[in-house]
Motif scaffolding. Structure first.
Motif, PDB file in Angstrom:
ATOM      1  N   GLY A 110       0.851  -1.173   0.000  1.00 50.15           N
ATOM      2  CA  GLY A 110       0.000   0.000   0.000  1.00 50.15           C
ATOM      3  C   GLY A 110       0.891   1.228   0.000  1.00 50.15           C
ATOM      4  O   GLY A 110       1.977   1.214   0.590  1.00 50.15           O
ATOM      5  N   LEU A 111       0.457   2.269  -0.660  1.00 49.07           N
ATOM      6  CA  LEU A 111       1.264   3.478  -0.782  1.00 49.07           C
ATOM      7  C   LEU A 111       1.277   4.247   0.529  1.00 49.07           C
ATOM      8  O   LEU A 111       0.232   4.484   1.132  1.00 49.07           O
ATOM      9  CB  LEU A 111       0.695   4.354  -1.900  1.00 49.07           C
ATOM     10  N   ARG A 112       2.458   4.630   0.970  1.00 53.78           N
ATOM     11  CA  ARG A 112       2.631   5.387   2.207  1.00 53.78           C
ATOM     12  C   ARG A 112       3.209   6.756   1.869  1.00 53.78           C
ATOM     13  O   ARG A 112       4.251   6.862   1.235  1.00 53.78           O
ATOM     14  CB  ARG A 112       3.592   4.674   3.156  1.00 53.78           C
ATOM     15  N   ILE A 113       2.498   7.788   2.300  1.00 51.05           N
ATOM     16  CA  ILE A 113       2.985   9.158   2.155  1.00 51.05           C
ATOM     17  C   ILE A 113       2.736   9.850   3.484  1.00 51.05           C
ATOM     18  O   ILE A 113       1.684   9.718   4.086  1.00 51.05           O
ATOM     19  CB  ILE A 113       2.264   9.908   1.017  1.00 51.05           C
ATOM     20  N   GLY A 114       3.705  10.549   3.954  1.00 56.28           N
ATOM     21  CA  GLY A 114       3.527  11.258   5.222  1.00 56.28           C
ATOM     22  C   GLY A 114       3.349  10.310   6.399  1.00 56.28           C
ATOM     23  O   GLY A 114       3.522   9.103   6.287  1.00 56.28           O
ATOM     24  N   ALA A 115       3.005  10.884   7.530  1.00 54.56           N
ATOM     25  CA  ALA A 115       2.807  10.104   8.752  1.00 54.56           C
ATOM     26  C   ALA A 115       1.527   9.288   8.645  1.00 54.56           C
ATOM     27  O   ALA A 115       0.544   9.725   8.058  1.00 54.56           O
ATOM     28  CB  ALA A 115       2.726  11.034   9.954  1.00 54.56           C
ATOM     29  N   GLU A 116       1.547   8.107   9.216  1.00 51.35           N
ATOM     30  CA  GLU A 116       0.386   7.220   9.166  1.00 51.35           C
ATOM     31  C   GLU A 116      -0.399   7.209  10.465  1.00 51.35           C
ATOM     32  O   GLU A 116      -1.463   6.604  10.541  1.00 51.35           O
ATOM     33  CB  GLU A 116       0.842   5.804   8.833  1.00 51.35           C
ATOM     34  N   SER A 117       0.126   7.858  11.484  1.00 49.21           N
ATOM     35  CA  SER A 117      -0.543   7.919  12.779  1.00 49.21           C
ATOM     36  C   SER A 117      -0.454   9.333  13.320  1.00 49.21           C
ATOM     37  O   SER A 117       0.547  10.019  13.126  1.00 49.21           O
ATOM     38  CB  SER A 117       0.113   6.967  13.781  1.00 49.21           C
ATOM     39  N   PHE A 118      -1.502   9.751  13.999  1.00 55.30           N
ATOM     40  CA  PHE A 118      -1.527  11.056  14.641  1.00 55.30           C
ATOM     41  C   PHE A 118      -1.774  10.813  16.125  1.00 55.30           C
ATOM     42  O   PHE A 118      -2.834  10.326  16.521  1.00 55.30           O
ATOM     43  CB  PHE A 118      -2.640  11.928  14.042  1.00 55.30           C
ATOM     44  N   PHE A 119      -0.784  11.116  16.942  1.00 57.67           N
ATOM     45  CA  PHE A 119      -0.869  10.883  18.382  1.00 57.67           C
ATOM     46  C   PHE A 119      -1.330  12.149  19.097  1.00 57.67           C
ATOM     47  O   PHE A 119      -0.956  13.246  18.711  1.00 57.67           O
ATOM     48  CB  PHE A 119       0.499  10.444  18.918  1.00 57.67           C
TER      49      PHE A 119
END
Length: 163
Positions: A110-119
């Motif tokens: 799957g394509l990943r761009i930028g952060a995948e989680s927001f804490f």
């Protein structure tokens, strides 16, 4: 002798970690503000503990392109007057226009761009549930740092993450 090697090894590790932190700080301080639309998601599974899983619409659009993507590469985004980025093309080394920005992608099942989680802090989930855009700072090489979330009207949500 073993003590000296251990101290040297710890110094190298601390130096590398310090450099990586410094790099991210430079991206935040000098990077261009880019807003990326978040993909629709099931709000019941949106919050997991004290973080939100992010998925960008741009990633889904690029995955549906007919051309095969490399494991890692650069996307060229076209930014509108509000700073919202849309996928334009894969970067082939050409010069960019003033309304274009590079963004690194990785294809990892799957394509990943930028952060995948927001804490966020425990108990603050309601502040971010209306998030529709990820707010990123992106440097000239396409490296990005997630700095916050914005609502449908592009207003920042919650507490400032990075200033």
């Amino acid at each position: 002798m073993k003590s000296a090697l251990l101290i040297l090894w710890l110094a190298v590790v601390a130096g590398v970690l310090g450099y990586l932190v410094w790099q991210k700080e430079q991206t935040v301080a000098q990077g261009r503000l880019v807003l990326l639309e978040l993909a629709p998601r099931d709000p019941r599974s949106l919050m997991q503990g004290d973080y939100m899983v992010l998925r960008y619409s741009l990633a889904q659009e690029m995955e549906n392109q007919p051309e095969k993507l490399a494991q890692k590469g650069l996307l060229v985004l076209k930014l509108d007057e509000r700073g919202v980025g849309k996928g334009l093309r894969l970067h082939q080394g050409e010069a960019l226009g003033p309304d274009e920005q590079l963004l690194i992608y990785r294809d990892r099942q799957g394509l990943r761009i930028g952060a995948e989680s927001f804490f966020f802090q425990e108990g603050d989930a309601a502040l971010y549930e209306n998030g529709r855009y990820g707010e990123l700072k992106v440097d000239a090489e396409g490296n990005s740092v997630l700095t916050g979330l914005r609502d449908a009207d592009l207003k920042p949500l919650g507490r400032p993450v990075i200033q």
